[in-house]
Scaffold this active site. Structure first.
Site, PDB file in Angstrom:
ATOM      1  N   THR A 131       4.936  19.396  -4.092  1.00 51.45           N
ATOM      2  CA  THR A 131       4.333  18.949  -5.354  1.00 51.45           C
ATOM      3  C   THR A 131       4.503  17.443  -5.441  1.00 51.45           C
ATOM      4  OG1 THR A 131       4.885  21.023  -6.353  1.00 51.45           O
ATOM      5  CG2 THR A 131       4.414  19.211  -7.847  1.00 51.45           C
ATOM      6  N   ALA A 224       3.454  22.493 -16.339  1.00 52.75           N
ATOM      7  CA  ALA A 224       3.675  21.956 -17.694  1.00 52.75           C
ATOM      8  C   ALA A 224       3.224  22.982 -18.746  1.00 52.75           C
ATOM      9  CB  ALA A 224       2.922  20.637 -17.862  1.00 52.75           C
ATOM     10  N   GLY A 272      14.927  27.052 -16.655  1.00 49.36           N
ATOM     11  CA  GLY A 272      15.562  26.284 -15.587  1.00 49.36           C
ATOM     12  C   GLY A 272      14.681  26.327 -14.364  1.00 49.36           C
ATOM     13  N   CYS A 275      11.451  23.434 -10.586  1.00 48.75           N
ATOM     14  CA  CYS A 275      10.118  22.839 -10.758  1.00 48.75           C
ATOM     15  C   CYS A 275       9.790  22.314 -12.146  1.00 48.75           C
ATOM     16  CB  CYS A 275       9.050  23.868 -10.393  1.00 48.75           C
ATOM     17  SG  CYS A 275       9.014  24.212  -8.650  1.00 48.75           S
ATOM     18  N   LYS A 338      17.261  32.351 -13.125  1.00 47.76           N
ATOM     19  CA  LYS A 338      16.579  33.568 -13.573  1.00 47.76           C
ATOM     20  C   LYS A 338      17.081  34.719 -12.711  1.00 47.76           C
ATOM     21  CE  LYS A 338      12.377  33.268 -10.749  1.00 47.76           C
ATOM     22  NZ  LYS A 338      10.935  33.198 -10.763  1.00 47.76           N
ATOM     23  N   ARG A 345      19.463  25.890  -9.568  1.00 46.05           N
ATOM     24  CA  ARG A 345      18.998  24.534  -9.889  1.00 46.05           C
ATOM     25  C   ARG A 345      18.465  24.459 -11.325  1.00 46.05           C
ATOM     26  NH1 ARG A 345      15.276  23.340  -4.833  1.00 46.05           N
ATOM     27  NH2 ARG A 345      15.035  25.590  -5.018  1.00 46.05           N
TER      28      ARG A 345
HETATM   29  C1  UDX Z   1       7.772  28.213 -11.564  1.00 42.14           C
HETATM   30  C2  UDX Z   1       6.304  28.628 -11.717  1.00 42.14           C
HETATM   31  O1  UDX Z   1       6.242  29.917 -12.342  1.00 42.14           O
HETATM   32  C3  UDX Z   1       5.619  28.646 -10.350  1.00 42.14           C
HETATM   33  O2  UDX Z   1       4.245  28.948 -10.502  1.00 42.14           O
HETATM   34  C4  UDX Z   1       5.793  27.295  -9.687  1.00 42.14           C
HETATM   35  O3  UDX Z   1       5.201  27.281  -8.394  1.00 42.14           O
HETATM   36  C5  UDX Z   1       7.259  26.917  -9.611  1.00 42.14           C
HETATM   37  O4  UDX Z   1       7.860  26.957 -10.906  1.00 42.14           O
HETATM   38  P1  UDX Z   1      10.042  29.441 -10.868  1.00 42.14           P
HETATM   39  O5  UDX Z   1      10.736  28.144 -11.108  1.00 42.14           O
HETATM   40  O6  UDX Z   1      10.360  30.195  -9.628  1.00 42.14           O
HETATM   41  O7  UDX Z   1       8.446  29.218 -10.843  1.00 42.14           O
HETATM   42  O8  UDX Z   1      10.408  30.384 -12.093  1.00 42.14           O
HETATM   43  P2  UDX Z   1       9.699  31.047 -13.358  1.00 42.14           P
HETATM   44  O9  UDX Z   1       9.631  32.509 -13.167  1.00 42.14           O
HETATM   45  O10 UDX Z   1       8.439  30.381 -13.703  1.00 42.14           O
HETATM   46  O11 UDX Z   1      10.794  30.788 -14.493  1.00 42.14           O
HETATM   47  C6  UDX Z   1      11.203  29.470 -14.858  1.00 42.14           C
HETATM   48  C7  UDX Z   1      12.256  29.507 -15.946  1.00 42.14           C
HETATM   49  O12 UDX Z   1      11.711  29.899 -17.208  1.00 42.14           O
HETATM   50  C8  UDX Z   1      13.397  30.473 -15.699  1.00 42.14           C
HETATM   51  O13 UDX Z   1      14.619  29.882 -16.091  1.00 42.14           O
HETATM   52  C9  UDX Z   1      13.049  31.670 -16.575  1.00 42.14           C
HETATM   53  O14 UDX Z   1      14.164  32.457 -16.883  1.00 42.14           O
HETATM   54  C10 UDX Z   1      12.481  30.954 -17.789  1.00 42.14           C
HETATM   55  N1  UDX Z   1      11.575  31.788 -18.600  1.00 42.14           N
HETATM   56  C11 UDX Z   1      10.432  32.320 -18.051  1.00 42.14           C
HETATM   57  C12 UDX Z   1      11.832  31.980 -19.962  1.00 42.14           C
HETATM   58  O15 UDX Z   1      12.837  31.489 -20.481  1.00 42.14           O
HETATM   59  N2  UDX Z   1      10.947  32.719 -20.714  1.00 42.14           N
HETATM   60  C13 UDX Z   1       9.823  33.266 -20.182  1.00 42.14           C
HETATM   61  O16 UDX Z   1       9.070  33.916 -20.929  1.00 42.14           O
HETATM   62  C14 UDX Z   1       9.563  33.070 -18.820  1.00 42.14           C
END
Ligand code: UDX
Length: 458
Positions: A131, A224, A272, A275, A338, A345
């Site tokens: 990215t 975003a 968290g 990304c 998650k 991270r």
């Molecule tokens: C994200 C994007 O989803 C993905 O498309 C991109 O390529 C990379 O970043 P990722 O970081 O693996 O992926 O995790 P994601 O499942 O999106 O969750 C990000 C964070 O948001 C986690 O901490 C998760 O627990 C939190 N989250 C997610 C919430 O607090 N509430 C929600 O409803 C969804």
């Protein structure tokens, strides 16, 4: 055996490794090599103990490895022998100089471009997988063509949208694949080569093309928007706690509007992962660079609300636990950012642990996969922190449990047993709203979910 194409990927991380494994698995006619300068990482990719855990990854690596998928440290040879090079090196947030704390650190990217230029002996297609800030492809093309040695390079942007924990599913059946290219006849030809690779297993209508800058920008904007949804619902969770509303009921009612949609509306202690914050700050920096102050402020608000939510969580603990946490044992259920990953991270648990230590609490951390990373994250924090794998043992003697990660196992524990072993009054702060709050209250806990009024016995 001769292959139809030789594909190289520079960078064997979370994106490069699984993406190349999927291409090799689906396309036995191509030879796919993944190189990295870190010999330890490559040795892990060549072993039975892969460097990252993703459901389904091991099976596809085992099928393709040695057949048409290879992991190596031979960057020079890899560059020489391939026609298509994916670049998937890390682009962390810059920690120094102009744009520190916001802009992407492009030093590995720049170095890779120079390496490709140095070792190339034939025309190549270069695919940006990392990215990157908008217009990086153009910068890369400039570095590559500056050698003036007659070799032609075409740079494409092909951002990766996979999420951790579902990487293999996302790669096998993506919502879309995006390929950005320059609109010259040669640029379009290069683009079609990449379209052909993905067409081996992805329906053509899901492969979308655009100009190169739209593609680079789309990746930042997609993240975003996703993070914005979480900050939006988290901001409302604060209001629900004051107004006796229930954030889950609000999210359900709002999400059933098909224009809004019901996914990514779970209120939590905060988002968290590697990304979201990085990409938003990158977007903010880009807007500032173009003098778009209002736009920059708008998106920065998404990160501000996330910080606010984490701080609010700790202040609530402090407030309801009689305004002092000093010497109290507090158990964090989960440390990963998650569920289903060991990755920590930017995990909100890091912030919460640090703040609890500041309040002089004694912190006990439990997590099924992330304890090693937790130890690394907190190694420089002076305070009493212990790491215990078993959640029953971890919570024994504690005054409070704070759920940081939505691991399924935490919903199924014997909370009567846990309650008996804890100091009284016993508190549960459910930062992920995964527990049965009424049942916990009946057992005797004082229960504080996110975005719902607390249930207390006093
Ligand atoms: C994200 C994007 O989803 C993905 O498309 C991109 O390529 C990379 O970043 P990722 O970081 O693996 O992926 O995790 P994601 O499942 O999106 O969750 C990000 C964070 O948001 C986690 O901490 C998760 O627990 C939190 N989250 C997610 C919430 O607090 N509430 C929600 O409803 C969804």
């Amino acid at each position: 055996m001769s292959f139809e194409k030789n594909i190289l990927c520079i960078g064997a991380g979370y994106v490069g490794g699984p993406t190349m494994a999927m291409i090799a698995y689906k396309c036995p006619q191509y030879r796919v090599t993944v190189v990295d300068i870190d010999p330890e990482r490559i040795a892990q990719w060549n072993s039975d103990d892969l460097p990252i855990y993703e459901p389904g990854l091991e099976e596809i690596v085992k099928t393709a490895r040695g057949r048409n998928l290879f992991f190596s440290t031979e960057v020079e040879e890899g560059i020489r022998e391939s026609e298509i090079i994916f670049v998937s090196v890390n682009t962390p947030t810059k920690t120094f100089g102009a744009g520190a704390g916001m802009a992407a650190d492009l030093q590995y990217w720049d170095k890779t471009a120079r390496q490709i230029r140095k070792y190339s002996e034939s025309n190549k297609i270069i695919v940006e997988k990392s990215t990157l800030p908008v217009k990086t492809a153009q910068a890369m093309e400039r570095i590559l063509t500056s050698a003036d040695n007659g070799i032609r390079f075409h740079v494409l942007s092909n951002p990766e949208f996979l999420a951790q924990g579902t990487a293999i599913k996302d790669l096998e059946d993506p919502d879309r694949v995006l390929i950005g290219s320059t609109q010259t006849p040669e640029g379009l030809k290069a683009r079609d080569v990449l379209v052909e690779i993905y067409s081996n297993w992805i329906r053509r209508e899901r492969i979308i093309t655009s100009n190169i800058w739209s593609s680079e920008l789309s990746k930042l904007v997609a993240n975003a928007f996703l993070a914005q949804r979480i900050s939006s619902i988290n901001s409302i969770s604060a209001l629900c706690e004051k107004a006796d509303a229930d954030v889950e009921e609000v999210a359900r009612a709002v999400g059933m509007d098909s224009r809004v949609g019901n996914r990514f509306l779970n209120a939590s202690v905060g988002f968290g992962g590697s990304c979201f914050k990085k990409d938003i700050l990158n977007l903010v920096y880009l807007c500032q660079y173009y003098d778009l102050k209002e736009v920059a402020d708008y998106w920065e608000g998404v990160v501000r609300i996330n910080d606010y939510q984490k701080e609010r969580f700790v202040l609530n603990m402090l407030n309801v636990m009689f305004n002092t946490l000093a010497n109290k044992r507090i158990c964090l259920f989960g440390f990963a950012f998650k569920a289903d990953t060991g990755d920590t991270r930017e995990s909100p648990a890091i912030f919460v642990a640090e703040r609890l230590i500041e309040e002089k609490a004694r912190v006990v951390i439990t997590d099924p996969k992330a304890l090693k990373n937790a130890m690394k994250d907190l190694e420089n924090i002076a305070g009493e922190i212990s790491y215990v794998e078993d959640p029953y043992e971890a919570s024994a003697g504690c005054s409070a449990i704070a759920v940081m990660t939505e691991w399924g196992i935490y919903a199924d524990l014997d909370y009567k047993k846990i309650y008996r072993s804890m100091a009284k009054p016993a508190f549960i702060f459910d930062g992920r709203n995964i527990l049965d709050h009424d049942k916990l209250f009946e057992i005797g806990f004082n229960v504080f979910p996110i975005g719902k009024p607390g249930l207390t016995h006093f």
